[in-house]
Design a protein around this motif. Sequence first.
Motif, PDB file in Angstrom:
ATOM      1  N   ASP A  86      14.552  11.546  15.450  1.00 47.63           N
ATOM      2  CA  ASP A  86      14.223  12.459  14.353  1.00 47.63           C
ATOM      3  C   ASP A  86      15.512  12.945  13.673  1.00 47.63           C
ATOM      4  O   ASP A  86      16.440  13.374  14.376  1.00 47.63           O
ATOM      5  N   PRO A  87      15.579  12.908  12.316  1.00 44.42           N
ATOM      6  CA  PRO A  87      16.817  13.300  11.628  1.00 44.42           C
ATOM      7  C   PRO A  87      17.322  14.701  11.988  1.00 44.42           C
ATOM      8  O   PRO A  87      18.527  14.891  12.171  1.00 44.42           O
ATOM      9  N   PHE A  88      16.402  15.654  12.124  1.00 46.35           N
ATOM     10  CA  PHE A  88      16.849  17.014  12.437  1.00 46.35           C
ATOM     11  C   PHE A  88      17.377  17.092  13.867  1.00 46.35           C
ATOM     12  O   PHE A  88      18.415  17.697  14.133  1.00 46.35           O
ATOM     13  N   ARG A  90      18.658  14.666  15.522  1.00 39.31           N
ATOM     14  CA  ARG A  90      19.946  13.972  15.522  1.00 39.31           C
ATOM     15  C   ARG A  90      21.049  14.914  15.058  1.00 39.31           C
ATOM     16  O   ARG A  90      22.134  14.975  15.649  1.00 39.31           O
ATOM     17  N   ALA A  91      20.761  15.641  13.981  1.00 35.91           N
ATOM     18  CA  ALA A  91      21.745  16.586  13.445  1.00 35.91           C
ATOM     19  C   ALA A  91      22.085  17.641  14.492  1.00 35.91           C
ATOM     20  O   ALA A  91      23.254  17.992  14.680  1.00 35.91           O
ATOM     21  N   MET A  92      21.081  18.140  15.192  1.00 36.25           N
ATOM     22  CA  MET A  92      21.305  19.142  16.240  1.00 36.25           C
ATOM     23  C   MET A  92      22.143  18.571  17.380  1.00 36.25           C
ATOM     24  O   MET A  92      23.038  19.226  17.889  1.00 36.25           O
ATOM     25  N   ARG A  94      24.307  16.117  17.197  1.00 38.41           N
ATOM     26  CA  ARG A  94      25.686  15.967  16.703  1.00 38.41           C
ATOM     27  C   ARG A  94      26.377  17.336  16.674  1.00 38.41           C
ATOM     28  O   ARG A  94      27.545  17.462  17.034  1.00 38.41           O
ATOM     29  N   PHE A  95      25.636  18.348  16.247  1.00 37.08           N
ATOM     30  CA  PHE A  95      26.186  19.697  16.168  1.00 37.08           C
ATOM     31  C   PHE A  95      26.628  20.182  17.550  1.00 37.08           C
ATOM     32  O   PHE A  95      27.747  20.653  17.741  1.00 37.08           O
ATOM     33  N   TRP A  96      25.725  20.043  18.535  1.00 31.60           N
ATOM     34  CA  TRP A  96      26.046  20.546  19.876  1.00 31.60           C
ATOM     35  C   TRP A  96      27.134  19.718  20.552  1.00 31.60           C
ATOM     36  O   TRP A  96      27.951  20.252  21.292  1.00 31.60           O
TER      37      TRP A  96
ATOM     38  N   ARG B  63      14.235  24.648   8.581  1.00 29.05           N
ATOM     39  CA  ARG B  63      15.375  24.198   9.380  1.00 29.05           C
ATOM     40  C   ARG B  63      16.707  24.500   8.729  1.00 29.05           C
ATOM     41  O   ARG B  63      16.851  24.381   7.527  1.00 29.05           O
ATOM     42  N   ILE B  65      20.768  23.470   8.942  1.00 25.98           N
ATOM     43  CA  ILE B  65      21.728  22.502   9.487  1.00 25.98           C
ATOM     44  C   ILE B  65      23.125  22.916   9.050  1.00 25.98           C
ATOM     45  O   ILE B  65      23.338  23.273   7.886  1.00 25.98           O
ATOM     46  N   CYS B  66      24.085  22.847   9.953  1.00 22.81           N
ATOM     47  CA  CYS B  66      25.467  23.288   9.678  1.00 22.81           C
ATOM     48  C   CYS B  66      26.458  22.156   9.909  1.00 22.81           C
ATOM     49  O   CYS B  66      26.103  21.137  10.498  1.00 22.81           O
ATOM     50  N   GLU B  67      27.689  22.383   9.474  1.00 21.26           N
ATOM     51  CA  GLU B  67      28.792  21.401   9.568  1.00 21.26           C
ATOM     52  C   GLU B  67      28.623  20.324   8.493  1.00 21.26           C
ATOM     53  O   GLU B  67      27.685  19.522   8.546  1.00 21.26           O
ATOM     54  N   ILE B  70      27.849  16.651   9.282  1.00 18.90           N
ATOM     55  CA  ILE B  70      26.561  16.541   9.969  1.00 18.90           C
ATOM     56  C   ILE B  70      25.437  16.709   8.950  1.00 18.90           C
ATOM     57  O   ILE B  70      24.428  15.988   8.989  1.00 18.90           O
ATOM     58  N   TYR B  74      22.577  14.075   7.886  1.00 19.02           N
ATOM     59  CA  TYR B  74      21.181  14.506   7.923  1.00 19.02           C
ATOM     60  C   TYR B  74      20.483  14.148   6.610  1.00 19.02           C
ATOM     61  O   TYR B  74      19.369  13.614   6.607  1.00 19.02           O
ATOM     62  N   ASP B  77      19.752  10.552   6.590  1.00 17.18           N
ATOM     63  CA  ASP B  77      18.663  10.194   7.513  1.00 17.18           C
ATOM     64  C   ASP B  77      17.305  10.679   7.020  1.00 17.18           C
ATOM     65  O   ASP B  77      16.288  10.015   7.216  1.00 17.18           O
ATOM     66  N   ALA B  78      17.286  11.888   6.432  1.00 15.16           N
ATOM     67  CA  ALA B  78      15.995  12.507   6.097  1.00 15.16           C
ATOM     68  C   ALA B  78      15.419  12.025   4.772  1.00 15.16           C
ATOM     69  O   ALA B  78      14.207  12.001   4.602  1.00 15.16           O
TER      70      ALA B  78
END
Lengths: 219, 230
Positions: A86-88, A90-92, A94-96, B63, B65-67, B70, B74, B77-78
């Motif tokens: 899932d794109p979100f 995946r983003a999470m 990468r963030f962590w 949602r 999203i940061c950085e 990233i 996103y 991808d989205a």
Amino acid sequence: MSEVKLFGAWFSPYVKRVEMSLNLKGVEYEYIEEDLKNKSPLFLQYNPITKLVPALVHNGKPIFESSVILEYIDETWEGPSIFPKDPFDRAMSRFWAKFVEDKCSDLLWKACWSAGEEREKAAKEAEEGLTILENEIKDKKFFGGENIGLVDLVANYIALWNPILQDVVGFHVLTQDKFPNISKWADEFCNDSFVEKYMPEKEKVRLWLKRAVETGSLY
Amino acid sequence: MATSGVKLLGAKQSPFVTRVMMALEMKSIDYELVVMNPHLKPELLSKTNPVHKKIPVLIHGERAICESLIIVQYIDDAWTNGPSILPPHPYDRATARFWAAFVDDKLVPLLGQLREAEGEEAKELVIKKLSEAFMRLEEAFINCSKGKAFFGGDSVGYLDIALGSFVGLIRVVEMMNETKLLDETKTSRLAGWAERLYSDSLVKDVLMDPQLLLVQLQKFLATMPKAASE
């Protein structure tokens, strides 16, 4: 028939996370241990820029930087996913993963190797990062949920190397008292039957770090 | 994928925010720019980016999203309609990611060091390191572009965004230090690329004019004690 080489150093957590990823995917590869004091011409030929390990070479084409290599492995080979689909999510992930590196591992390393005011500052900042991470892992077996994922792989330094280094230098930032959730995760991770095959021996790491502290040089 | 409910928290003077704007423009995504100065500690920022309290933050529906890089990934991808930001082949993606990390880990900190450097000698040292970094990026451009207009080939891609977002600031640094970093003699390909970027129909509207940026950045920097970085 694809040809995969991994240039590494046995003590490097960055190399180990790449090895784990390759093995998760069932990729056959040739592992080449590099003496970092005396880099081989083959290695330098592939890696003139960073001169660091790990370096993955796939069909003659080199890829550097463990985070870049992990993305490449997940995109290139079938098998269990390292990154969520899932794109979100995946983003999470990468963030962590970035957070673990920049705000936890790097600072823990710095705290152990520095002294005086610099050490205090690094320790304080590491604690701030770890406090956030402690909350992130609560109620979860792994950062990836039921199974190991990207963030667990990237946090490998915290699980194995950090406790040993803390003991060797006699300075403890990440303790079970202060960070019970992270400590529990570290145990789960190190004792996982897949992970333990690709982690270095703790005693070997301890001796290497002890010598590094005495000589002031990692290799 | 619904394009409603997309907000970008940030300030267009920030190269990191510019990256996200470039990606949104490329995908023709409607969004609202919510202007925010992180140094004034707005509550919305603490709520959406509680970990770092920095811009940019992309809000997509529920949602956050940061950085910047990233967020750009996103977006790629989205939103699968529209041009791809990352190249299709895994090896080219790895190359783009490697050099984007180089921009963030090596180039950007040097820009900060230059502002903080005191005295001519200290400044010269940082300028020398910056020049070396640009030489490497010049080589990267030759490898990635394969003779075409952008790092991404015929059109703007991930690495064009990662580095292109900083061209305005680089020009500001050149003006403030009376030096040339991206120039026709030492980094001719990059100089040509920078010109093309500023004319590219997909992204030119969000790239700041360096003269204007200089003025606005000085105002922005005056609101905070130290280096402005993500």
